[in-house]
Design a protein around this motif. Sequence first.
Motif, PDB file in Angstrom:
ATOM      1  N   SER A  66       7.961   9.685 -18.035  1.00 44.05           N
ATOM      2  CA  SER A  66       7.760  11.084 -17.659  1.00 44.05           C
ATOM      3  C   SER A  66       6.324  11.273 -17.187  1.00 44.05           C
ATOM      4  CB  SER A  66       8.034  11.986 -18.868  1.00 44.05           C
ATOM      5  OG  SER A  66       6.989  11.850 -19.820  1.00 44.05           O
ATOM      6  N   PRO A  67       6.024  12.389 -16.527  1.00 48.30           N
ATOM      7  CA  PRO A  67       4.642  12.628 -16.087  1.00 48.30           C
ATOM      8  C   PRO A  67       3.632  12.625 -17.230  1.00 48.30           C
ATOM      9  CG  PRO A  67       6.127  14.084 -14.920  1.00 48.30           C
ATOM     10  CD  PRO A  67       6.948  13.409 -15.981  1.00 48.30           C
ATOM     11  N   GLU A 106       5.234   9.458 -11.484  1.00 57.37           N
ATOM     12  CA  GLU A 106       5.232  10.159 -10.199  1.00 57.37           C
ATOM     13  C   GLU A 106       5.683   9.174  -9.124  1.00 57.37           C
ATOM     14  OE1 GLU A 106       4.629  13.274  -9.794  1.00 57.37           O
ATOM     15  OE2 GLU A 106       3.506  13.900 -11.552  1.00 57.37           O
ATOM     16  N   GLY A 107       6.172   9.693  -8.013  1.00 55.50           N
ATOM     17  CA  GLY A 107       6.564   8.816  -6.917  1.00 55.50           C
ATOM     18  C   GLY A 107       8.067   8.780  -6.717  1.00 55.50           C
ATOM     19  N   ALA A 128      10.441   8.281  -9.791  1.00 55.89           N
ATOM     20  CA  ALA A 128      10.464   9.483 -10.631  1.00 55.89           C
ATOM     21  C   ALA A 128      11.263  10.598  -9.965  1.00 55.89           C
ATOM     22  CB  ALA A 128       9.033   9.946 -10.917  1.00 55.89           C
ATOM     23  N   ASP A 129      11.144  10.724  -8.646  1.00 54.16           N
ATOM     24  CA  ASP A 129      11.912  11.746  -7.928  1.00 54.16           C
ATOM     25  C   ASP A 129      13.409  11.455  -8.007  1.00 54.16           C
ATOM     26  OD1 ASP A 129       9.617  13.117  -7.240  1.00 54.16           O
ATOM     27  OD2 ASP A 129       9.461  12.226  -5.238  1.00 54.16           O
ATOM     28  N   ASP A 183      10.431  20.289  -5.034  1.00 50.50           N
ATOM     29  CA  ASP A 183       9.220  19.882  -5.744  1.00 50.50           C
ATOM     30  C   ASP A 183       9.476  20.043  -7.242  1.00 50.50           C
ATOM     31  OD1 ASP A 183       9.019  22.642  -6.258  1.00 50.50           O
ATOM     32  OD2 ASP A 183       7.601  22.941  -4.621  1.00 50.50           O
ATOM     33  N   ARG A 184       8.469  19.759  -8.039  1.00 52.26           N
ATOM     34  CA  ARG A 184       8.650  19.819  -9.491  1.00 52.26           C
ATOM     35  C   ARG A 184       8.979  21.230  -9.965  1.00 52.26           C
ATOM     36  NH1 ARG A 184       3.699  16.780 -12.257  1.00 52.26           N
ATOM     37  NH2 ARG A 184       4.811  17.460 -14.113  1.00 52.26           N
TER      38      ARG A 184
END
Length: 200
Positions: A35-36, A73-74, A77-78, A144-145
């Motif tokens: 996770s972030p 991230e990246g 993760a997306d 987006d997030r």
Amino acid sequence: MNRAAPVPPPAAATPYAFVLDSLHGRAAPGRLVASPTGHVLASTVALPGVPPGPLTRFGLAVTDATPESAFGEGPAADRFAAGLLDAHRELLHATLGHALRHLEGRTSGDTTLLAKQLVAGQLADIALRLAEDAAVPQTRRHADRAARWRCHLRLVGIGRDLLRLLGASGFLADGPAGDLHLAEVAGNVYLHPDTENADE
């Protein structure tokens, strides 16, 4: 007189912790997605050495990311975030089906709970909200997030409303409450945008 064949029960659903493992494998083959905030959630089978925690009874382990983890991230993760939302949505559709079967089998007076106007209206509202969510273009849903977080919150609200309709039965061993709880927790960990203007 011929009797209709009994309707078989639905096939047993894959426990959510294993759904999560599958999402890791598709998003980052051979690795676990962090996770972030640097945490990894996966089944206790995928993370056998993690000390027991509050989610262990649901088959889920939580640990810190390692250098081998896919970064939070990246692209990986997306892909993982989009998969989380899809899995949550599928779980809600299965839970709606579970609720329909359960309420059809319960009676109040001389009618089933499903035939009660208030119950039927609540189920129709839930089905409509699921349909509205599905109608949102993926480009907007996963823009987006912050967009993913808003989608997660919508799905969490639908799941909680379904559990209110199911009452205590939702928390039985074969009920959906445990998996809905894990879907909410996983979304909270992986999808929270961590911005000051994020939805509460």
